[in-house]
Design a protein around this motif. Structure first.
Motif, PDB file in Angstrom:
ATOM      1  N   GLY A  20       0.770  -1.232   0.000  1.00 33.60           N
ATOM      2  CA  GLY A  20       0.000   0.000   0.000  1.00 33.60           C
ATOM      3  C   GLY A  20       0.802   1.283   0.000  1.00 33.60           C
ATOM      4  N   HIS A  21       2.103   1.192  -0.248  1.00 32.18           N
ATOM      5  CA  HIS A  21       2.937   2.388  -0.288  1.00 32.18           C
ATOM      6  C   HIS A  21       3.412   2.615  -1.718  1.00 32.18           C
ATOM      7  CE1 HIS A  21       2.982   2.673   4.064  1.00 32.18           C
ATOM      8  NE2 HIS A  21       3.181   1.359   4.091  1.00 32.18           N
ATOM      9  N   LEU A  22       3.185   3.821  -2.209  1.00 33.21           N
ATOM     10  CA  LEU A  22       3.525   4.178  -3.586  1.00 33.21           C
ATOM     11  C   LEU A  22       4.724   5.116  -3.631  1.00 33.21           C
ATOM     12  CD1 LEU A  22      -0.111   5.093  -4.683  1.00 33.21           C
ATOM     13  CD2 LEU A  22       1.124   3.028  -5.345  1.00 33.21           C
ATOM     14  N   GLU A  23       5.467   5.029  -4.734  1.00 34.48           N
ATOM     15  CA  GLU A  23       6.485   6.022  -5.055  1.00 34.48           C
ATOM     16  C   GLU A  23       6.012   6.699  -6.332  1.00 34.48           C
ATOM     17  OE1 GLU A  23      10.329   4.149  -5.432  1.00 34.48           O
ATOM     18  OE2 GLU A  23      10.285   3.413  -3.372  1.00 34.48           O
ATOM     19  N   GLY A  24       6.155   8.015  -6.419  1.00 33.00           N
ATOM     20  CA  GLY A  24       5.631   8.739  -7.567  1.00 33.00           C
ATOM     21  C   GLY A  24       6.605   9.732  -8.164  1.00 33.00           C
ATOM     22  N   ASP A  25       6.357  10.054  -9.440  1.00 33.18           N
ATOM     23  CA  ASP A  25       7.200  10.989 -10.186  1.00 33.18           C
ATOM     24  C   ASP A  25       6.452  11.374 -11.453  1.00 33.18           C
ATOM     25  OD1 ASP A  25       9.416  12.525 -10.786  1.00 33.18           O
ATOM     26  OD2 ASP A  25      10.745  10.852 -11.224  1.00 33.18           O
ATOM     27  N   THR A  26       7.094  12.195 -12.278  1.00 30.00           N
ATOM     28  CA  THR A  26       6.571  12.467 -13.611  1.00 30.00           C
ATOM     29  C   THR A  26       7.640  12.107 -14.631  1.00 30.00           C
ATOM     30  OG1 THR A  26       7.289  14.774 -13.453  1.00 30.00           O
ATOM     31  CG2 THR A  26       4.975  14.326 -12.959  1.00 30.00           C
ATOM     32  N   VAL A  27       7.199  11.755 -15.829  1.00 35.46           N
ATOM     33  CA  VAL A  27       8.084  11.486 -16.957  1.00 35.46           C
ATOM     34  C   VAL A  27       7.729  12.507 -18.020  1.00 35.46           C
ATOM     35  CG1 VAL A  27       8.685   9.826 -18.762  1.00 35.46           C
ATOM     36  CG2 VAL A  27       8.291   9.024 -16.442  1.00 35.46           C
ATOM     37  N   GLN A  28       8.729  13.283 -18.437  1.00 31.70           N
ATOM     38  CA  GLN A  28       8.500  14.350 -19.413  1.00 31.70           C
ATOM     39  C   GLN A  28       8.805  13.892 -20.831  1.00 31.70           C
ATOM     40  OE1 GLN A  28       9.385  18.545 -18.305  1.00 31.70           O
ATOM     41  NE2 GLN A  28      10.829  17.523 -16.932  1.00 31.70           N
ATOM     42  N   GLY A  29       8.175  14.575 -21.765  1.00 32.30           N
ATOM     43  CA  GLY A  29       8.405  14.299 -23.172  1.00 32.30           C
ATOM     44  C   GLY A  29       9.534  15.136 -23.740  1.00 32.30           C
ATOM     45  N   LYS A  30       9.691  15.043 -25.057  1.00 31.99           N
ATOM     46  CA  LYS A  30      10.741  15.762 -25.786  1.00 31.99           C
ATOM     47  C   LYS A  30      10.622  17.264 -25.542  1.00 31.99           C
ATOM     48  CE  LYS A  30      12.496  16.404 -30.451  1.00 31.99           C
ATOM     49  NZ  LYS A  30      12.313  16.040 -31.852  1.00 31.99           N
ATOM     50  N   ASN A  31      11.745  17.901 -25.253  1.00 37.36           N
ATOM     51  CA  ASN A  31      11.796  19.340 -24.999  1.00 37.36           C
ATOM     52  C   ASN A  31      10.785  19.776 -23.935  1.00 37.36           C
ATOM     53  OD1 ASN A  31      13.806  19.633 -26.985  1.00 37.36           O
ATOM     54  ND2 ASN A  31      12.247  19.820 -28.578  1.00 37.36           N
ATOM     55  N   HIS A  32      10.540  18.920 -22.975  1.00 30.88           N
ATOM     56  CA  HIS A  32       9.618  19.192 -21.867  1.00 30.88           C
ATOM     57  C   HIS A  32       8.180  19.403 -22.333  1.00 30.88           C
ATOM     58  CE1 HIS A  32      13.167  19.481 -19.350  1.00 30.88           C
ATOM     59  NE2 HIS A  32      13.669  20.329 -20.219  1.00 30.88           N
ATOM     60  N   GLN A  33       7.842  18.856 -23.501  1.00 27.61           N
ATOM     61  CA  GLN A  33       6.486  18.995 -24.029  1.00 27.61           C
ATOM     62  C   GLN A  33       5.631  17.843 -23.521  1.00 27.61           C
ATOM     63  OE1 GLN A  33       6.680  19.394 -28.269  1.00 27.61           O
ATOM     64  NE2 GLN A  33       7.659  21.384 -28.173  1.00 27.61           N
ATOM     65  N   GLY A  34       4.877  18.123 -22.502  1.00 29.79           N
ATOM     66  CA  GLY A  34       3.973  17.128 -21.942  1.00 29.79           C
ATOM     67  C   GLY A  34       4.643  16.245 -20.913  1.00 29.79           C
ATOM     68  N   ALA A  35       3.801  15.530 -20.173  1.00 35.27           N
ATOM     69  CA  ALA A  35       4.299  14.624 -19.140  1.00 35.27           C
ATOM     70  C   ALA A  35       3.205  13.646 -18.750  1.00 35.27           C
ATOM     71  CB  ALA A  35       4.751  15.411 -17.910  1.00 35.27           C
ATOM     72  N   VAL A  36       3.624  12.546 -18.180  1.00 39.17           N
ATOM     73  CA  VAL A  36       2.712  11.602 -17.536  1.00 39.17           C
ATOM     74  C   VAL A  36       3.160  11.488 -16.084  1.00 39.17           C
ATOM     75  CG1 VAL A  36       2.174  10.290 -19.631  1.00 39.17           C
ATOM     76  CG2 VAL A  36       4.069   9.555 -18.176  1.00 39.17           C
ATOM     77  N   THR A  37       2.223  11.149 -15.218  1.00 37.50           N
ATOM     78  CA  THR A  37       2.524  10.938 -13.810  1.00 37.50           C
ATOM     79  C   THR A  37       2.638   9.435 -13.594  1.00 37.50           C
ATOM     80  OG1 THR A  37       1.263  12.906 -13.237  1.00 37.50           O
ATOM     81  CG2 THR A  37       1.732  11.359 -11.445  1.00 37.50           C
ATOM     82  N   THR A  38       3.709   9.009 -12.947  1.00 35.48           N
ATOM     83  CA  THR A  38       3.904   7.579 -12.709  1.00 35.48           C
ATOM     84  C   THR A  38       3.900   7.296 -11.213  1.00 35.48           C
ATOM     85  OG1 THR A  38       6.329   7.728 -12.657  1.00 35.48           O
ATOM     86  CG2 THR A  38       5.300   7.334 -14.806  1.00 35.48           C
ATOM     87  N   LEU A  39       3.302   6.164 -10.868  1.00 36.58           N
ATOM     88  CA  LEU A  39       3.294   5.662  -9.502  1.00 36.58           C
ATOM     89  C   LEU A  39       3.654   4.191  -9.565  1.00 36.58           C
ATOM     90  CD1 LEU A  39      -0.155   7.179  -8.571  1.00 36.58           C
ATOM     91  CD2 LEU A  39       2.024   7.981  -7.650  1.00 36.58           C
ATOM     92  N   VAL A  40       4.310   3.689  -8.535  1.00 38.88           N
ATOM     93  CA  VAL A  40       4.598   2.258  -8.463  1.00 38.88           C
ATOM     94  C   VAL A  40       4.392   1.810  -7.017  1.00 38.88           C
ATOM     95  CG1 VAL A  40       7.099   2.590  -8.204  1.00 38.88           C
ATOM     96  CG2 VAL A  40       6.231   0.436  -9.067  1.00 38.88           C
ATOM     97  N   GLU A  41       3.656   0.705  -6.872  1.00 38.99           N
ATOM     98  CA  GLU A  41       3.421   0.145  -5.529  1.00 38.99           C
ATOM     99  C   GLU A  41       4.650  -0.671  -5.156  1.00 38.99           C
ATOM    100  OE1 GLU A  41       2.547  -1.820  -2.128  1.00 38.99           O
ATOM    101  OE2 GLU A  41       2.795  -3.016  -3.951  1.00 38.99           O
ATOM    102  N   ARG A  42       5.198  -0.429  -3.981  1.00 36.23           N
ATOM    103  CA  ARG A  42       6.498  -0.984  -3.607  1.00 36.23           C
ATOM    104  C   ARG A  42       6.548  -2.511  -3.510  1.00 36.23           C
ATOM    105  NH1 ARG A  42      10.607   1.437  -1.427  1.00 36.23           N
ATOM    106  NH2 ARG A  42      10.714  -0.120   0.213  1.00 36.23           N
TER     107      ARG A  42
END
Length: 178
Positions: A20-42
């Motif tokens: 039940g514990h997540l780690e999170g971040d964002t992954v950016q696209g080329k030249n910082h155009q757009g992003a997705v948010t990522t989470l992973v359950e440990r």
């Protein structure tokens, strides 16, 4: 500034062994155009990829809230983010969903190592560095996450992350998901 990792270990003495514990971040696209948010359950290594379109705090919060609204309350206990400004709205998410949110030390990505590794794997699976991410379809984003979650992992006794995740879900929580 958010809550320090030292507090997390006080709040959850069995943190390293419990679901039940997540780690999170964002992954950016080329030249910082757009992003997705990522989470992973440990424990299960299941990857959750949210199509936030940009790295703005508003869009990251919107995508997190939309996803968390669909889940049983208290399925997840905590999220650990880096100190990026895209997580500036963390208090809203913490209060709305009764989640504890913690932050890794500045310049210490190893404190969220599973998420960093998962982001690299997601890049190989389709979220390439040269991709412009502000116009990605939700279907594409989910297909990348699904591919990653269906690969058996030695560290999970050759279960897929999705199988390991489902094995952690209680019958009560399952009723809420259907």
């Amino acid at each position: 500034m958010g809550r320090d990792l030292k507090t997390r270990y006080q709040d959850y003495p069995n943190f390293k062994r419990e679901f039940g514990h997540l780690e999170g971040d964002t992954v950016q696209g080329k030249n910082h155009q757009g992003a997705v948010t990522t989470l992973v359950e440990r424990q299960t290594k299941v990857a959750i990829v949210l199509n936030s379109h940009t790295k703005s705090s508003q869009n990251v919060n919107r995508s997190l809230a939309a996803w968390l609204t669909k889940l049983p309350r208290h399925l997840f206990k905590s999220i650990t983010f880096d100190n990026g400004k895209e997580f500036a709205g963390w208090r809203t998410i913490a209060n709305q969903f009764d989640l504890n949110i913690y932050f890794a030390a500045v310049g210490a990505p190893n404190q969220r190592g599973l998420n960093e590794n998962t982001n690299n794997l997601l890049r190989k699976d389709g979220l390439h560095h040269d991709l412009i991410m502000d116009q990605l379809s939700d279907e594409f984003v989910q297909a990348v996450a699904s591919r990653r979650n269906h690969i058996p992992r030695k560290s999970l006794n050759y279960q897929t992350p999705l199988e390991a995740f489902v094995n952690q879900i209680t019958d009560e929580q399952l009723k809420f998901l259907t």
